[in-house]
Scaffold this motif. Structure first.
Motif, PDB file in Angstrom:
ATOM      1  N   GLY A 140     -12.911   5.075  -0.223  1.00 12.85           N
ATOM      2  CA  GLY A 140     -13.715   4.487   0.920  1.00 12.85           C
ATOM      3  C   GLY A 140     -12.639   3.185   1.306  1.00 12.85           C
ATOM      4  O   GLY A 140     -13.186   2.703   2.489  1.00 12.85           O
ATOM      5  N   LEU A 141     -11.756   3.108   0.830  1.00 13.22           N
ATOM      6  CA  LEU A 141     -10.859   1.709   1.317  1.00 13.22           C
ATOM      7  C   LEU A 141      -9.523   2.323   2.173  1.00 13.22           C
ATOM      8  O   LEU A 141      -8.856   3.184   1.626  1.00 13.22           O
ATOM      9  CB  LEU A 141     -10.399   0.933   0.067  1.00 13.22           C
ATOM     10  CG  LEU A 141     -11.515   0.388  -0.856  1.00 13.22           C
ATOM     11  CD1 LEU A 141     -11.091  -0.169  -2.063  1.00 13.22           C
ATOM     12  CD2 LEU A 141     -12.271  -0.680   0.021  1.00 13.22           C
ATOM     13  N   ASP A 142      -9.526   1.602   3.257  1.00  9.13           N
ATOM     14  CA  ASP A 142      -8.523   2.332   4.393  1.00  9.13           C
ATOM     15  C   ASP A 142      -7.140   1.264   4.244  1.00  9.13           C
ATOM     16  O   ASP A 142      -7.322  -0.039   4.203  1.00  9.13           O
ATOM     17  CB  ASP A 142      -8.791   2.271   5.720  1.00  9.13           C
ATOM     18  CG  ASP A 142     -10.085   3.577   5.744  1.00  9.13           C
ATOM     19  OD1 ASP A 142     -10.744   3.416   6.828  1.00  9.13           O
ATOM     20  OD2 ASP A 142     -10.292   4.195   4.786  1.00  9.13           O
ATOM     21  N   VAL A 143      -5.950   1.677   4.188  1.00  8.50           N
ATOM     22  CA  VAL A 143      -4.737   0.959   4.586  1.00  8.50           C
ATOM     23  C   VAL A 143      -4.696   0.156   5.845  1.00  8.50           C
ATOM     24  O   VAL A 143      -5.567   0.776   6.924  1.00  8.50           O
ATOM     25  CB  VAL A 143      -3.520   1.792   4.603  1.00  8.50           C
ATOM     26  CG1 VAL A 143      -2.270   0.966   4.821  1.00  8.50           C
ATOM     27  CG2 VAL A 143      -3.290   2.313   2.983  1.00  8.50           C
ATOM     28  N   GLU A 198      -4.622  -0.682   9.556  1.00  8.48           N
ATOM     29  CA  GLU A 198      -4.091  -0.120  10.452  1.00  8.48           C
ATOM     30  C   GLU A 198      -2.760  -0.171  10.959  1.00  8.48           C
ATOM     31  O   GLU A 198      -1.782   0.726  11.127  1.00  8.48           O
ATOM     32  CB  GLU A 198      -5.091   0.024  11.736  1.00  8.48           C
ATOM     33  CG  GLU A 198      -5.224   1.208  12.695  1.00  8.48           C
ATOM     34  CD  GLU A 198      -5.457   2.251  12.107  1.00  8.48           C
ATOM     35  OE1 GLU A 198      -6.361   2.469  11.072  1.00  8.48           O
ATOM     36  OE2 GLU A 198      -4.659   3.389  12.270  1.00  8.48           O
ATOM     37  N   LYS A 210       0.419   6.131  -0.152  1.00 10.58           N
ATOM     38  CA  LYS A 210      -0.667   7.006   0.005  1.00 10.58           C
ATOM     39  C   LYS A 210      -1.689   7.132  -0.892  1.00 10.58           C
ATOM     40  O   LYS A 210      -1.166   6.697  -2.212  1.00 10.58           O
ATOM     41  CB  LYS A 210       0.095   8.465   0.102  1.00 10.58           C
ATOM     42  CG  LYS A 210       1.101   8.409   1.278  1.00 10.58           C
ATOM     43  CD  LYS A 210       1.895   9.887   1.615  1.00 10.58           C
ATOM     44  CE  LYS A 210       3.021  10.054   0.438  1.00 10.58           C
ATOM     45  NZ  LYS A 210       4.043   9.205   0.890  1.00 10.58           N
ATOM     46  N   PRO A 259      -3.941   7.167   2.647  1.00 12.38           N
ATOM     47  CA  PRO A 259      -4.367   6.251   3.583  1.00 12.38           C
ATOM     48  C   PRO A 259      -5.855   5.756   3.546  1.00 12.38           C
ATOM     49  O   PRO A 259      -6.044   4.387   3.788  1.00 12.38           O
ATOM     50  CB  PRO A 259      -4.122   6.911   5.108  1.00 12.38           C
ATOM     51  CG  PRO A 259      -4.094   8.428   4.780  1.00 12.38           C
ATOM     52  CD  PRO A 259      -3.577   8.504   3.520  1.00 12.38           C
ATOM     53  N   SER A 260      -6.601   6.918   2.800  1.00 11.11           N
ATOM     54  CA  SER A 260      -8.018   6.204   2.522  1.00 11.11           C
ATOM     55  C   SER A 260      -8.198   6.507   1.114  1.00 11.11           C
ATOM     56  O   SER A 260      -7.921   7.697   0.676  1.00 11.11           O
ATOM     57  CB  SER A 260      -8.936   6.923   3.522  1.00 11.11           C
ATOM     58  OG  SER A 260     -10.273   6.329   3.241  1.00 11.11           O
ATOM     59  N   TRP A 261      -8.747   5.597   0.385  1.00  4.15           N
ATOM     60  CA  TRP A 261      -8.789   5.907  -0.983  1.00  4.15           C
ATOM     61  C   TRP A 261     -10.150   5.219  -1.227  1.00  4.15           C
ATOM     62  O   TRP A 261     -10.244   3.934  -0.969  1.00  4.15           O
ATOM     63  CB  TRP A 261      -7.834   5.301  -1.859  1.00  4.15           C
ATOM     64  CG  TRP A 261      -7.943   5.344  -3.277  1.00  4.15           C
ATOM     65  CD1 TRP A 261      -7.917   6.302  -3.990  1.00  4.15           C
ATOM     66  CD2 TRP A 261      -8.180   4.343  -4.267  1.00  4.15           C
ATOM     67  NE1 TRP A 261      -8.132   6.058  -5.548  1.00  4.15           N
ATOM     68  CE2 TRP A 261      -8.317   4.888  -5.491  1.00  4.15           C
ATOM     69  CE3 TRP A 261      -8.522   2.903  -4.194  1.00  4.15           C
ATOM     70  CZ2 TRP A 261      -8.515   3.929  -6.579  1.00  4.15           C
ATOM     71  CZ3 TRP A 261      -8.725   2.268  -5.349  1.00  4.15           C
ATOM     72  CH2 TRP A 261      -8.773   2.862  -6.518  1.00  4.15           C
ATOM     73  N   TYR A 310       0.708  -1.315  -0.028  1.00  5.95           N
ATOM     74  CA  TYR A 310      -0.036   0.102  -0.076  1.00  5.95           C
ATOM     75  C   TYR A 310       0.888   1.236  -0.001  1.00  5.95           C
ATOM     76  O   TYR A 310       1.962   1.130   0.471  1.00  5.95           O
ATOM     77  CB  TYR A 310      -0.836  -0.052   1.169  1.00  5.95           C
ATOM     78  CG  TYR A 310      -2.016  -1.140   1.483  1.00  5.95           C
ATOM     79  CD1 TYR A 310      -1.255  -2.235   1.842  1.00  5.95           C
ATOM     80  CD2 TYR A 310      -3.041  -1.292   0.927  1.00  5.95           C
ATOM     81  CE1 TYR A 310      -2.049  -3.384   2.222  1.00  5.95           C
ATOM     82  CE2 TYR A 310      -3.812  -2.150   1.136  1.00  5.95           C
ATOM     83  CZ  TYR A 310      -3.328  -3.328   1.945  1.00  5.95           C
ATOM     84  OH  TYR A 310      -4.131  -4.442   1.921  1.00  5.95           O
ATOM     85  N   LEU A 343       0.147   1.521   9.760  1.00  4.85           N
ATOM     86  CA  LEU A 343       0.446   3.222   9.846  1.00  4.85           C
ATOM     87  C   LEU A 343       0.758   3.211  11.310  1.00  4.85           C
ATOM     88  O   LEU A 343       1.266   4.267  12.083  1.00  4.85           O
ATOM     89  CB  LEU A 343      -0.992   3.761  10.078  1.00  4.85           C
ATOM     90  CG  LEU A 343      -1.719   3.305   8.364  1.00  4.85           C
ATOM     91  CD1 LEU A 343      -3.084   4.407   8.491  1.00  4.85           C
ATOM     92  CD2 LEU A 343      -0.864   3.894   7.194  1.00  4.85           C
TER      93      LEU A 343
END
Ligand SMILES: Nc1cc(-c2ccc3ccn(Cc4ccccc4)c3c2)n[nH]1
Length: 241
Positions: free
Chosen positions: A191-194, A196, A185, A187-189, A183, A199
């Motif tokens: 509606g899909l999050d990396v 946790e 940047k 962190p959110s794309w 993954y 991070l």
């Protein structure tokens, strides 16, 4: 390392002038030469093929033309690589073996292949021949297979890859596992999050998460690569992450 490629379609090998392999050739890490097999054909029509003994469809590449080409191109320290659908499977292990050789000569066949005596003759002269398949599907010739193998080998040569560390964790590396998902940047794309944990900056947790994803992927996609592993190896605590 010296790499020579012999083909009736030398332009097919033009991509080798690009990117990583191209840079390695320019920087002298790789001495790459592509030869047109027809340069060694003797008749007016520069014929390189003839009908198969024993009958059957298609044509076979002549041993005399290939013999003349390889007599000029092969050196005693060179390994002859012959792409073929009936070869030993080309794997990362084979790439590592070839990357240790001082010289490779790729003989790109077309039609129904190259007369078997060409490889036999080189072996009889004490040469090394590797007849290699890049997978269980049929191509029209050896050029694309040679591009695949040359890229896989060249990237292993010292100095070719900028960051040698990137050679360690990749799929089919020593770990014998497929690569974990990656993954970057944002962190959110869409509606899909990396995940946790990536991070968190917690390196031990990140390493464990990555190993478990690699194990999961390998079990799901390449059970053939799994020997001792099974789902119970997944870190139970990780499932909660
Ligand atoms: N992995 C892999 C390699 C090849 C390959 C390599 C060299 C040649 C030279 C002629 N052909 C065509 C061919 C098709 C079927 C049977 C025999 C020859 C080739 C195919 N296909 N798939």
């Amino acid at each position: 390392m010296r790499i020579d490629v012999v083909s009736i379609f030398p332009d097919y090998l033009a991509p080798l002038e690009l990117s990583l392999v191209g840079k390695a050739a320019q920087s002298g890490l790789l001495d790459l030469t592509v030869h047109d097999l027809r340069s060694w054909a003797t008749d007016r029509h520069r014929t390189v093929d003839d009908t198969p003994f024993g009958g059957g469809a298609g044509m076979v590449m002549r041993p005399d033309v290939w013999g003349a080409a390889l007599a000029d191109v092969l050196t005693p320290d060179a390994t002859l690589v012959v792409p073929t659908p009936s070869g030993e499977t080309f794997t990362q292990r084979v790439a590592e073996q070839l990357a240790l050789e001082p010289a490779l000569v790729f003989a790109c066949g077309r039609y129904e292949g190259i007369d078997a005596r060409v490889a036999e003759h080189h072996r009889a002269a004490g040469g090394t021949v590797r007849e290699l398949s890049i997978g269980d599907y049929v191509l029209n010739g050896g050029e694309v297979a040679s591009l695949v193998m040359i890229e896989a080998v060249a990237r292993l040569l010292p100095g070719v890859i900028g960051n040698p560390e990137s050679l360690v964790e990749e799929s089919h590396g020593e770990a014998g596992l497929l690569e974990y998902p990656v993954y970057t940047k944002p962190p959110s794309w869409q509606g899909l999050d990396v995940p946790e944990v990536l991070l968190s900056g917690h390196h031990a947790k990140i390493a464990r998460w990555r190993r478990n994803r690699a194990i999961e992927r390998t079990i799901a996609r390449r059970p053939d690569m799994i020997e001792a592993l099974d789902p119970s190896m997944l870190d139970k605590a990780d499932r909660a992450l």
